[in-house]
Design a protein around this motif. Structure first.
Motif, short mmCIF file in Angstrom:
data_model
loop_
_atom_site.label_atom_id
_atom_site.label_comp_id
_atom_site.label_asym_id
_atom_site.label_seq_id
_atom_site.Cartn_x
_atom_site.Cartn_y
_atom_site.Cartn_z
N GLY A 119 41.58 66.44 34.01
CA GLY A 119 40.98 66.65 32.42
C GLY A 119 40.00 68.12 32.93
N GLY A 120 40.84 69.19 33.97
CA GLY A 120 41.45 70.10 33.20
C GLY A 120 39.71 71.02 34.15
N VAL A 121 39.41 71.62 33.60
CA VAL A 121 39.00 72.85 34.41
C VAL A 121 37.11 72.25 34.26
CG1 VAL A 121 37.68 74.89 34.29
CG2 VAL A 121 39.72 75.57 34.42
N ASN A 122 37.01 72.04 33.18
CA ASN A 122 35.57 71.65 32.87
C ASN A 122 35.10 70.22 34.05
OD1 ASN A 122 34.89 73.06 30.97
ND2 ASN A 122 35.80 72.08 29.73
N ALA A 123 36.04 69.10 34.02
CA ALA A 123 36.04 68.09 34.81
C ALA A 123 36.39 68.42 36.21
CB ALA A 123 37.16 67.22 35.06
N ALA A 124 36.58 69.49 36.45
CA ALA A 124 37.06 70.03 38.06
C ALA A 124 35.03 70.59 38.27
CB ALA A 124 37.92 70.86 38.53
N GLN A 141 32.19 78.87 41.31
CA GLN A 141 33.00 79.98 40.70
C GLN A 141 33.96 80.82 40.83
OE1 GLN A 141 29.93 82.28 40.21
NE2 GLN A 141 28.87 80.94 40.85
N GLY A 142 35.40 79.54 41.56
CA GLY A 142 36.67 80.61 41.43
C GLY A 142 36.54 79.28 40.02
N LEU A 143 36.04 78.28 39.42
CA LEU A 143 37.21 77.53 38.64
C LEU A 143 36.29 78.01 37.59
CD1 LEU A 143 36.83 73.96 39.80
CD2 LEU A 143 38.58 74.83 39.36
N ASP A 144 35.26 78.51 37.43
CA ASP A 144 34.38 79.63 36.10
C ASP A 144 35.63 80.88 35.80
OD1 ASP A 144 32.17 79.43 34.24
OD2 ASP A 144 31.50 81.28 35.25
N ARG A 145 36.29 81.27 36.32
CA ARG A 145 37.31 83.05 36.61
C ARG A 145 38.70 82.51 36.64
NH1 ARG A 145 32.11 83.74 37.59
NH2 ARG A 145 30.66 85.47 38.61
N ILE A 146 38.68 81.26 36.02
CA ILE A 146 40.27 81.15 36.17
C ILE A 146 41.21 81.13 34.67
CG2 ILE A 146 39.43 78.25 35.42
CD1 ILE A 146 42.57 79.84 37.36
N ASP A 147 40.42 81.28 33.74
CA ASP A 147 40.21 81.90 32.67
C ASP A 147 41.01 83.89 32.29
OD1 ASP A 147 40.00 79.16 31.60
OD2 ASP A 147 38.07 79.66 31.01
N HIS A 148 40.43 84.38 33.47
CA HIS A 148 40.50 85.62 33.66
C HIS A 148 42.00 85.74 34.38
CE1 HIS A 148 36.80 86.87 31.50
NE2 HIS A 148 36.37 85.13 32.18
N GLY A 149 42.24 84.77 35.02
CA GLY A 149 43.59 85.16 35.96
C GLY A 149 43.00 84.44 37.08
N ILE A 150 44.45 84.17 37.54
CA ILE A 150 43.94 83.56 39.32
C ILE A 150 43.64 84.97 40.22
CG2 ILE A 150 45.30 83.11 41.77
CD1 ILE A 150 45.25 81.17 39.14
#
Length: 269
Positions: A119-124, A141-150
């Motif tokens: 389901g992607g990041v939102n599902a996680a 918090q880590g998943l919330d920042r995934i769009d800004h890079g690893i």
């Protein structure tokens, strides 16, 4: 003949009188035995009552502890008791919080990975919201920042991990304070009690053993209670520290696994 009959009659009366005397003696002896029996029973009952009173006079552990506490003086003993109450309150609160903070990190990692792939990041993130504990909060918090890079997600995980560690260790320093403070107060009470004992000796003008023994006994009670409080709190403190270390190690392992999952997810995209 008349005289013979008179002699026989007298002998018969004497014999009849002796028989009656023997019968009355035998009747009196059981009566005396029966009269003595209640007396013996009363004596046994009195002895049993005395034994029961002696048993009743034996003090229980709580009564003995209360008496010793009062003998130690309300000043320092009250402060030592306050250290015990506050220390136990904080320890119990921390134990409850740490048990609620324990998470099955392996199951959480698997659920997050499955939700991320399906389901992607939102599902996680939704999985993390529905899971309690610091590990789930770090994952969120880590998943919330995934769009800004690893790298940004990894920094968020490390930073929020430090915040969660501070939450786990909250108020634990107060327990260590009470552990150190309780015996110190006990030693202070002992020193003051010894000074008071020597003051009594000086006022009396002689070395009376009762003055010295009584003062030293009361003085040492504060030290005993202080050491007991410190030992009780030390057990809870060590358990809490061990629990925190276990949760922190779990957080670190889970954080590494999350970064690996995020790297794989980015590479697949």
């Amino acid at each position: 003949m008349k005289r013979l009959f008179s002699i026989l009659a007298i002998i018969s009366l004497m014999m009849f009188g002796s028989v009656q005397a023997q019968d009355s003696t035998q009747t009196t002896e059981p009566a005396a035995v029966e009269a003595a029996a209640p007396a013996a029973t009363e004596e046994v009952a009195t002895t049993e009552a005395t034994d029961e009173e002696a048993v009743a006079e034996e003090k229980s552990f709580t009564q003995e502890l209360k008496e010793r506490f009062i003998q130690g003086g309300p000043g320092f003993m009250g402060i030592v008791l306050l250290c015990l109450i506050l220390g136990l309150a904080i320890a119990i609160e921390r134990i409850i919080y740490l048990n609620l903070s324990t998470t099955n990190s392996k199951k959480l990692i698997k659920d997050v990975e499955d939700a991320l792939n399906s389901g992607g990041v939102n599902a996680a993130k939704e999985v993390c919201r529905n899971t309690s504990g610091p590990v789930a909060s770090i994952f969120y918090q880590g998943l919330d920042r995934i769009d800004h890079g690893i790298e940004s997600a990894e920094k968020a995980v490390v930073s929020y991990g430090g915040v969660q560690m501070g939450q786990l260790e909250k108020n634990v320093s107060w327990i260590s304070l009470f552990i150190a403070l309780a015996p110190m107060l006990g030693f202070m009470g002992t020193v003051i009690g010894m000074i008071q004992a020597f003051d009594k000796i000086e006022a009396a003008g002689n070395m009376d053993a009762s003055l010295v023994a009584g003062g030293i006994k009361v003085a040492l009670l504060t030290t005993v209670f202080g050491l007991i409080v410190a030992m009780i709190l030390q057990i809870f403190y060590n358990y809490i520290i061990a629990k925190i270390d276990s949760i922190v190690n779990d957080m670190e392992d889970a954080s590494i696994s999350l970064v690996d999952i995020l790297v794989d997810y980015k590479n697949k995209k």
